[in-house]
Motif scaffolding. Structure first.
Motif, PDB file in Angstrom:
ATOM      1  N   ALA A  86       0.203  13.894   9.095  1.00  0.00           N
ATOM      2  CA  ALA A  86       0.761  14.992   9.873  1.00  0.00           C
ATOM      3  C   ALA A  86       1.653  15.828   8.975  1.00  0.00           C
ATOM      4  CB  ALA A  86       1.561  14.453  11.060  1.00  0.00           C
ATOM      5  N   ALA A  87       1.870  17.061   9.360  1.00  0.00           N
ATOM      6  CA  ALA A  87       2.759  17.926   8.593  1.00  0.00           C
ATOM      7  C   ALA A  87       4.108  17.236   8.405  1.00  0.00           C
ATOM      8  CB  ALA A  87       2.935  19.258   9.309  1.00  0.00           C
ATOM      9  N   GLY A  88       4.614  17.285   7.190  1.00  0.00           N
ATOM     10  CA  GLY A  88       5.882  16.648   6.856  1.00  0.00           C
ATOM     11  C   GLY A  88       5.749  15.295   6.184  1.00  0.00           C
ATOM     12  N   ASP A  89       4.559  14.690   6.242  1.00  0.00           N
ATOM     13  CA  ASP A  89       4.346  13.397   5.578  1.00  0.00           C
ATOM     14  C   ASP A  89       4.398  13.559   4.061  1.00  0.00           C
ATOM     15  OD1 ASP A  89       3.989  12.029   7.940  1.00  0.00           O
ATOM     16  OD2 ASP A  89       1.789  12.020   7.835  1.00  0.00           O
ATOM     17  N   GLU A  90       5.055  12.621   3.398  1.00  0.00           N
ATOM     18  CA  GLU A  90       5.041  12.591   1.933  1.00  0.00           C
ATOM     19  C   GLU A  90       3.841  11.760   1.483  1.00  0.00           C
ATOM     20  OE1 GLU A  90       9.568  13.247   0.489  1.00  0.00           O
ATOM     21  OE2 GLU A  90       8.989  11.165   0.860  1.00  0.00           O
ATOM     22  N   VAL A  91       3.005  12.352   0.629  1.00  0.00           N
ATOM     23  CA  VAL A  91       1.743  11.722   0.241  1.00  0.00           C
ATOM     24  C   VAL A  91       1.538  11.825  -1.270  1.00  0.00           C
ATOM     25  CG1 VAL A  91       0.628  12.155   2.458  1.00  0.00           C
ATOM     26  CG2 VAL A  91       0.479  13.883   0.642  1.00  0.00           C
ATOM     27  N   PHE A  92       0.612  10.997  -1.769  1.00  0.00           N
ATOM     28  CA  PHE A  92       0.198  11.104  -3.162  1.00  0.00           C
ATOM     29  C   PHE A  92      -1.267  10.737  -3.257  1.00  0.00           C
ATOM     30  CE2 PHE A  92       1.168   6.743  -2.555  1.00  0.00           C
ATOM     31  CZ  PHE A  92       0.810   5.957  -3.649  1.00  0.00           C
ATOM     32  N   GLY A  93      -1.925  11.179  -4.331  1.00  0.00           N
ATOM     33  CA  GLY A  93      -3.344  10.884  -4.413  1.00  0.00           C
ATOM     34  C   GLY A  93      -4.014  11.358  -5.684  1.00  0.00           C
ATOM     35  N   LEU A  94      -5.180  10.766  -5.933  1.00  0.00           N
ATOM     36  CA  LEU A  94      -6.150  11.225  -6.941  1.00  0.00           C
ATOM     37  C   LEU A  94      -7.185  12.021  -6.164  1.00  0.00           C
ATOM     38  CD1 LEU A  94      -7.790  11.214  -9.631  1.00  0.00           C
ATOM     39  CD2 LEU A  94      -8.633   8.948  -8.981  1.00  0.00           C
ATOM     40  N   SER A 115      -9.034  11.251   2.866  1.00  0.00           N
ATOM     41  CA  SER A 115      -9.394   9.911   2.389  1.00  0.00           C
ATOM     42  C   SER A 115      -8.907   9.626   0.975  1.00  0.00           C
ATOM     43  CB  SER A 115     -10.909   9.720   2.447  1.00  0.00           C
ATOM     44  OG  SER A 115     -11.565  10.695   1.644  1.00  0.00           O
ATOM     45  N   ASP A 116      -8.515  10.666   0.245  1.00  0.00           N
ATOM     46  CA  ASP A 116      -8.021  10.483  -1.121  1.00  0.00           C
ATOM     47  C   ASP A 116      -6.514  10.235  -1.174  1.00  0.00           C
ATOM     48  OD1 ASP A 116     -10.592  11.017  -1.894  1.00  0.00           O
ATOM     49  OD2 ASP A 116     -10.172  12.961  -2.826  1.00  0.00           O
ATOM     50  N   LEU A 117      -5.843  10.336  -0.047  1.00  0.00           N
ATOM     51  CA  LEU A 117      -4.380  10.300  -0.020  1.00  0.00           C
ATOM     52  C   LEU A 117      -3.848   8.993   0.545  1.00  0.00           C
ATOM     53  CD1 LEU A 117      -3.682  13.876   1.385  1.00  0.00           C
ATOM     54  CD2 LEU A 117      -3.468  13.141  -1.005  1.00  0.00           C
ATOM     55  N   ALA A 118      -2.623   8.679   0.136  1.00  0.00           N
ATOM     56  CA  ALA A 118      -1.861   7.572   0.713  1.00  0.00           C
ATOM     57  C   ALA A 118      -0.457   8.072   0.996  1.00  0.00           C
ATOM     58  CB  ALA A 118      -1.815   6.386  -0.247  1.00  0.00           C
ATOM     59  N   LEU A 119       0.197   7.458   1.983  1.00  0.00           N
ATOM     60  CA  LEU A 119       1.590   7.798   2.247  1.00  0.00           C
ATOM     61  C   LEU A 119       2.460   7.314   1.094  1.00  0.00           C
ATOM     62  CD1 LEU A 119       1.773   6.836   6.022  1.00  0.00           C
ATOM     63  CD2 LEU A 119       1.793   9.154   5.070  1.00  0.00           C
ATOM     64  N   LYS A 120       3.356   8.168   0.621  1.00  0.00           N
ATOM     65  CA  LYS A 120       4.242   7.811  -0.479  1.00  0.00           C
ATOM     66  C   LYS A 120       5.385   6.951   0.047  1.00  0.00           C
ATOM     67  CE  LYS A 120       7.413  10.626  -1.998  1.00  0.00           C
ATOM     68  NZ  LYS A 120       8.611   9.750  -1.882  1.00  0.00           N
ATOM     69  N   PRO A 121       5.630   5.786  -0.557  1.00  0.00           N
ATOM     70  CA  PRO A 121       6.795   4.999  -0.144  1.00  0.00           C
ATOM     71  C   PRO A 121       8.090   5.795  -0.334  1.00  0.00           C
ATOM     72  CG  PRO A 121       5.331   3.696  -1.542  1.00  0.00           C
ATOM     73  CD  PRO A 121       4.850   5.115  -1.616  1.00  0.00           C
ATOM     74  N   ALA A 281     -11.597   8.252  -6.621  1.00  0.00           N
ATOM     75  CA  ALA A 281     -10.518   8.446  -5.655  1.00  0.00           C
ATOM     76  C   ALA A 281     -10.648   7.435  -4.518  1.00  0.00           C
ATOM     77  CB  ALA A 281     -10.572   9.873  -5.104  1.00  0.00           C
ATOM     78  N   ASN A 282      -9.508   6.869  -4.095  1.00  0.00           N
ATOM     79  CA  ASN A 282      -9.535   5.848  -3.045  1.00  0.00           C
ATOM     80  C   ASN A 282      -8.138   5.730  -2.449  1.00  0.00           C
ATOM     81  OD1 ASN A 282      -9.450   3.247  -1.683  1.00  0.00           O
ATOM     82  ND2 ASN A 282     -11.399   2.783  -2.672  1.00  0.00           N
TER      83      ASN A 282
END
Length: 333
Positions: A86-94, A115-121, A281-282
């Motif tokens: 959702a808008a505002g989520d911090e994410v990172f990805g290949l 599908s290429d993204l994960a939530l950033k801790p 990417a995963n």
């Protein structure tokens, strides 16, 4: 938005800091406001036009293009049908790799397949998160779990990571680099004994990460210093990777990240396996890596950071080599 674009191939001087339109997310995508972008070897290979790749194997590049695949940032907008972000989520990805060898990460905004993204801790800053994706997933897919059934351009057989644990000895060549320092830590996490190969300046750093043994390749040849290894992960790879074959026990394996030329008959006579894959990417695997980072089990070393506008200096730093960890561009402080 500001972005870095290539209009032609060459050295760092061809990288231009320009004003371009903000991209629109398509089905299954999100728009990410980029805070940091990690540098990886495919970035400078693409910048140079891949001169060492035969023309028939060279992937097409439509110029101008925005380089980069690794990002960390904040979701700005979500296309219809996307769940989990959702808008505002911090994410990172290949992003999009290897379908797109360059995905537009050197920019203030980028579109990304969800599908290429994960939530950033929350405990991990954007620079660390942007440094992790390609290098971390390469180490993970070589050593822990491939996680896909896509064919590799390097071999017909599917890469199957060796089970690591107590009693397993792994040598990591190029252990101070982006893939190497993460692979060392993943092997230690699994309980393996790790031999790290790098120049002497990196010894204290690598022992701090858990290396059980260190070989300074400027003073001795690693292929002559060790024997009876279970596994060699050669992050340097290429034509010289064959020298590690005789360091392996029968039943051992050599994983060259940059595949070289090998003789199947020689491998069979030695009783060893040589196998490689291409990182993909995963987002799910990246989430697992993020958990290890959040727990302090994994650490991402940052060699240097540069503002987006100083991308030429960042690429010049990469060209000097002997990188400890990763180089990262920051689009926002």
């Amino acid at each position: 938005m500001k972005a870095i674009r290539l209009h032609g191939f060459g050295g760092p001087e061809v990288l231009r800091h320009e004003e371009v339109p903000v991209p629109e997310p398509g089905p299954g995508e999100v728009l990410v406001r980029v805070h940091a972008a990690g540098l990886n070897p495919p970035d400078w290979y693409a910048r140079e036009g891949m001169p060492d790749v035969p023309p028939e194997l060279r992937p097409p590049f439509a110029l101008p293009l925005i380089p980069g695949t690794d990002i960390s940032g904040v979701v700005e907008a979500v296309a219809p049908g996307v769940d989990g972000f959702a808008a505002g989520d911090e994410v990172f990805g290949l992003l999009r790799f290897p379908a797109a060898l360059q995905a537009g990460a050197y920019a203030e905004y980028v579109t990304a397949p969800a599908s290429d993204l994960a939530l950033k801790p929350a405990s991990v800053d954007h620079v660390q998160a942007a440094a992790l994706p390609m290098s971390g997933l390469t180490a993970w897919q070589y050593l822990i779990e491939l996680g896909h059934d896509h064919p590799s351009p390097f071999q017909e057989a599917r890469h199957r990571p060796m089970a690591l644990g107590e009693g397993t000895t792994v040598l990591v060549n190029g252990a101070a680099g982006g893939v190497g320092h993460l692979a060392l830590q993943l092997a230690k996490w699994k309980g393996a004994r790790v031999v790290a190969v790098a120049s002497g300046a990196h010894e204290a750093f690598l022992r701090e990460l858990g290396a059980d043994e260190f070989i300074d390749y400027t003073k001795e040849r690693p292929e002559e210093a060790v024997r009876d290894l279970d596994l060699v992960l050669d992050t340097v790879g290429g034509p010289h990777s064959r020298r590690f074959l005789r360091t392996l026990r029968r039943g051992g394996a050599l994983y060259p990240v940059y595949f070289g030329e090998f003789d199947d008959e020689e491998n069979a006579a030695l009783g060893v396996t040589v196998t490689a894959t291409q990182v993909r990417a995963n987002g799910a695997q990246l989430a697992e890596l993020g958990q290890l980072l959040d727990a302090g089990t994994l650490r991402v070393a940052i060699d240097s950071t540069f503002p987006l506008a100083d991308v030429r200096t960042a690429h010049a730093r990469a060209a000097r080599g002997h990188i400890r960890g990763k180089i990262v561009l920051e689009t926002r402080a």
